[in-house]
Design an enzyme around this catalytic site. Structure first.
Site, mmCIF file in Angstrom:
data_model
loop_
_atom_site.group_PDB
_atom_site.id
_atom_site.type_symbol
_atom_site.label_atom_id
_atom_site.label_comp_id
_atom_site.label_asym_id
_atom_site.label_seq_id
_atom_site.Cartn_x
_atom_site.Cartn_y
_atom_site.Cartn_z
ATOM 1 N N ALA A 577 7.923 6.827 -7.612
ATOM 2 C CA ALA A 577 8.007 5.471 -8.187
ATOM 3 C C ALA A 577 6.914 4.580 -7.633
ATOM 4 O O ALA A 577 7.150 3.472 -7.149
ATOM 5 C CB ALA A 577 9.389 4.866 -7.928
ATOM 6 N N PRO A 579 4.675 2.478 -8.734
ATOM 7 C CA PRO A 579 4.542 1.046 -9.034
ATOM 8 C C PRO A 579 5.472 0.154 -8.217
ATOM 9 O O PRO A 579 5.147 -1.015 -7.993
ATOM 10 C CB PRO A 579 4.872 0.971 -10.528
ATOM 11 C CG PRO A 579 4.461 2.319 -11.051
ATOM 12 C CD PRO A 579 4.868 3.279 -9.977
ATOM 13 N N ASP A 580 6.612 0.674 -7.792
ATOM 14 C CA ASP A 580 7.504 -0.135 -6.949
ATOM 15 C C ASP A 580 6.830 -0.465 -5.627
ATOM 16 O O ASP A 580 6.902 -1.594 -5.127
ATOM 17 C CB ASP A 580 8.812 0.602 -6.712
ATOM 18 C CG ASP A 580 9.697 0.630 -7.933
ATOM 19 O OD1 ASP A 580 10.698 -0.096 -7.947
ATOM 20 O OD2 ASP A 580 9.386 1.364 -8.888
ATOM 21 N N SER A 581 6.193 0.547 -5.016
ATOM 22 C CA SER A 581 5.483 0.300 -3.760
ATOM 23 C C SER A 581 4.307 -0.640 -3.972
ATOM 24 O O SER A 581 4.055 -1.536 -3.154
ATOM 25 C CB SER A 581 4.986 1.629 -3.178
ATOM 26 O OG SER A 581 6.051 2.488 -2.851
ATOM 27 N N ALA A 584 5.679 -4.107 -4.278
ATOM 28 C CA ALA A 584 6.207 -4.627 -3.016
ATOM 29 C C ALA A 584 5.086 -5.030 -2.072
ATOM 30 O O ALA A 584 5.156 -6.073 -1.409
ATOM 31 C CB ALA A 584 7.113 -3.583 -2.368
#
Length: 822
Positions: A577, A579-581, A584
């Site tokens: 995932a 794009p989540d990192s 963030a």
């Protein structure tokens, strides 16, 4: 596009950047937010200027797309650090700076007499941020690195792509861009601490550690939990069923199902259109764990549905059913994406007589102090006269008397978090690690999605909300309250907590908090100087603002997936995932910039981040190529425009690989010598880098034939000993058990767990050597800290707390502690 630094979040901040591939994006983030970033290049300019591809296809030091993209809004000077005069010029700049950002080989600045000790002596409040492959300490701190090698050792390559292919990196320079983004957030935290204490610090950023942290969904917590080592598996995710790219009549569409209600919705749709009654099997209801064993059959059912429609039809109808369907877009399709167009994401930047060039915009939007590309990248030495004249006449930056070090760099900050998953929670996790008090608001009916967890080692226990390794990864160290926000008294309680806070972080669908009475207009009346950060898949406005997405949907929609991987595949996707990192890390920097503006002016503001825009931003140079040519970048796997051999090569053993990157002819000669292949060195096809790039198929075949018999770790050591960038393509077990560098630097964090005793998690790689962080605990229940927050922070008495519990405003967990196997 231009703008005044007076209205910028970082107005007044001075940053000196020693030009380097690893530092460039970090400096860009500061410069576009209004800091005065002075790019120091060697005589003749930084080598990045000569890296292809080039604007208009013409090799020129002012037209390299990577250089242009990552050096916007900076001023440029030339300093020869090899001379005494040059070093004094650099020290004069540092004397008047708030931070220095550098990516030199560890120890080189000290050898030149301009290292941390000298800089700290001359400017005690200075922050020195060093970005390197392995960090400034540890047994491998002097090893050669590259973007590919950091991707391999950091654990990202092993879980990207298809099982039948070699591990592969993504299109762009993601290890270096992520290290740079991480460095930007860490530098802002260190600057905040220095503003209050008068004491600067050395920020030590490792690209390998950053990659390991970014890919922690497939990290040590999961492996210790289930004993399974994540590997490449195409487009479907190991913990989400169904998930993956499904064929439509005219292309691919991506689907991810991560909630029980979403499964019911997609199952009903499949049944309605295909008549496949089997998909309504009640055993498949609930969390993804109930469907994992039947993944192939479920994928077949989903494929029957999508094959009947065009991509646009599935996208439109799927989102109408609140399902995370997104098109698998090419780069050129992403450039024309209606959501990006509506939000005016791409911006035109003047290059004078050369005309205008279209750039990706910022990854975040500050309402009061928006990021802006103020001007193009500088030409070599363009600002020598003005910068050196300014710094001759400028007084040193004021330095406060050193104050006692706080419990953490962010001690005293209070954050309220309405978020779930990863993109929002990981920001709060990092801030808690730095000493902030982070209060996470949940409810029993809407707990964090990572609490929907069934232990693979004890499935009979059912859902165990406190045992999830992912809940630890993204939420350890926080306080937890539970409120039924459908009740007005609960909303009032939440506002009372926010009135005592500095920051709100949320990643709900745009509009949800407004409907609850907790939107920006309501909260700024409660707390006028509040910083409120929100992130969602597509941003808080535009035609797709309310669309459902998860991280992999953003990889698909951004054009990254179809720009990455090998030519014989349609795409390459990560299993962490990504794009989540990305969101963030950019979100942490964005929040710290807003807090910097508040520190200086007393003004709060709302900040919004579109995960789609953040994703495009991190491979912006690739997207600029698509913008300029109107064509999609070719998928080249691990190959490079400026290195050969350059790839992940097979080694002895099952799925064992070594990443190797050779960038010059001298390195090629050493490589041939260590391989014992004088015939390669004498082969006219490989005599120069240009020839090796032109004969790369033959070159890779020969190198692969040689490496197949080599032990990956022995080969890594052999090549590093002669100064060749090389690294084993590590999995999470390798990192935890076989990586002496990660061990020596204490990357993995051991955390006290309320049920398990202790757990191990991938670390927070902020590199704050002066104010190192830590995580207090993990394993909290829903509403674990109700008494502390509502009793101690708000001062409510026992009778009032009892009343609010009795009427369901405050919720306590009724989940019993599990009988854990011993």
């Amino acid at each position: 596009m231009s703008g005044s630094a007076r209205s910028a979040a970082l107005a007044g901040r001075r940053i000196v950047e020693l030009a380097d591939h690893k530092t460039a994006y970090c400096g860009k983030l500061f410069a576009d937010m209004g800091a005065d970033v002075i790019l120091v290049e060697p005589p003749g300019g930084d080598s990045m200027r000569r890296l292809p591809p080039f604007w208009k296809g013409e090799p020129h030091p002012d037209r390299g797309l990577w250089f242009l993209y990552t050096n916007t809004s900076k001023r440029g000077v030339v300093i020869d650090l090899e001379t005494a005069e040059g070093r004094e010029r650099f020290l004069a700049l540092a004397l008047n700076a708030d931070a220095v950002i550098e990516g030199e080989t560890p120890g080189r600045l000290t050898q030149l007499g301009i290292g941390w000790e000298i800089l700290r002596e001359r400017n005690p409040g200075l922050v020195l941020t060093s970005i390197s492959g392995f960090g400034q300490t540890g047994p491998r701190h002097g090893w050669k690195s590259s973007d590919l090698v950091a991707t391999a050792l950091g654990g990202a390559a092993i879980v990207t792509g298809y099982a039948d292919d070699p591990p592969v990196r993504l299109a762009g320079s993601h290890a270096h861009v992520m290290a740079a983004t991480n460095a930007a957030g860490a530098t802002m935290i260190a600057l905040r601490h220095a503003s209050g204490s008068g004491t600067g610090q050395h920020v030590d950023i490792s690209a390998v550690e950053t990659v390991a942290a970014v890919s922690h969904i497939t990290g040590v917590g999961k492996w210790l939990d289930d004993g399974m080592i994540p590997k490449r598996a195409g487009t479907g995710l190991f913990a989400s069923v169904p998930s993956g790219a499904y064929p439509c009549r005219d292309g691919l569409v991506y689907l991810m199902v991560n909630r029980p209600a979403h499964w019911k919705s997609v199952a009903r749709w499949v049944f309605e259109e295909t008549g496949q009654e089997a998909i309504l099997n009640p055993l498949w209801e609930g969390p993804s764990a109930n469907r994992i064993e039947d993944r192939e059959l479920i994928d077949m059912f989903i494929g029957e549905l999508t094959a009947q429609h065009a991509v646009a039809e599935i996208y439109r109808e799927g989102q109408a059913r609140h399902l995370a369907f997104t098109p698998m877009q090419t780069a050129s399709q992403a450039v024309a994406d209606p959501q990006l167009e509506a939000r005016k994401y791409f911006v035109d930047v003047s290059h004078g007589a050369d005309g205008e060039l279209r750039y990706p915009g910022a990854a975040y939007r500050h309402e009061q102090t928006p990021a802006q590309i103020r001007h193009r990248a500088p030409r070599v030495g363009e600002h020598d006269d003005e910068v050196f004249a300014e710094h001759r006449s400028r007084s040193p930056a004021p330095v406060l008397a050193p104050a006692p070090a706080p419990a953490g760099a962010l001690a005293g900050l209070r954050v309220v978090e309405f978020s779930m998953g990863m993109a929002g929670p990981w920001i709060g996790r990092a801030m808690a690690w730095c000493g902030a008090e982070v209060i996470k608001v949940e409810s029993k009916s809407h707990p964090d999605v990572t609490r929907q967890y069934i232990p693979p080692w004890a499935p009979h226990l059912g859902i165990q909300s406190r045992l999830s390794p992912w809940f630890t990864d993204w939420n350890a160290g926080k306080r937890f309250v539970a409120l039924d926000l459908l009740r007005p008294d609960a909303v009032d309680l939440a506002k009372q907590v926010i009135a005592k806070a500095d920051v709100v972080i949320e990643n709900f669908t745009p509009g949800v908090l407004d409907k609850l009475g907790l939107g920006w207009d309501s909260l700024r009346r409660v707390k006028p100087d509040l910083v409120m950060f929100g992130t969602s898949g597509f941003g808080n406005d535009g035609p797709h603002r309310s669309y459902v997405t998860w991280g992999p949907n953003i990889e698909a929609a951004s054009g990254l997936a179809t720009s990455s991987g090998f030519a014989h595949r349609p795409c390459a996707m990560t299993h962490f995932a990504y794009p989540d990192s990305v969101s963030a890390m950019h979100g942490l920097f964005a929040v710290m910039c807003a807090l910097e503006h508040r520190r200086r002016t007393g003004e709060g503001q709302r900040v919004n981040l579109s995960q789609l825009e953040a994703m495009v931003s991190v491979f912006g140079d690739v997207m600029m190529e698509a913008v300029g040519s109107g064509q999609n970048p070719k998928r080249v796997g691990n190959r490079s425009h400026y290195g050969a051999p350059h790839g992940c090569y097979p080694c002895a053993g099952e799925d064992r690989w070594c990443a190797i990157a050779v960038f010059d002819d001298e390195g090629w000669a050493r490589f041939c010598a260590v391989a014992g292949r004088a015939d390669w060195a004498a082969d006219a096809r490989f005599e120069t880098l240009a020839l090796r790039l032109g004969n790369v198929d033959a070159l890779e075949a020969l190198v692969s034939e040689w490496t197949r018999s080599q032990d990956a770790y022995a080969l890594q050591s052999k090549l590093q000993a002669i100064g060749i960038a090389a690294g084993v393509v590590q999995n999470t077990e390798d990192q935890h058990r076989r990586d002496p560098q990660l061990a020596a630097r204490g990357f993995f964090e051991e955390i006290e767990h309320k049920l398990k005793g202790k757990v191990v998690a991938n670390g927070i790689p902020l590199g704050l050597t002066g104010t190192p962080g830590h995580t207090s605990d993990a394993g909290a229940a829903v509403g674990e800290d109700n008494d502390y927050v509502f009793g101690e922070v708000l001062g409510l008495g026992a009778d009032e707390l009892a009343r609010l519990r009795a009427c369901g405003v405050i919720e306590d967990s009724d989940e019993p502690d599990p009988e854990l196997p011993r």
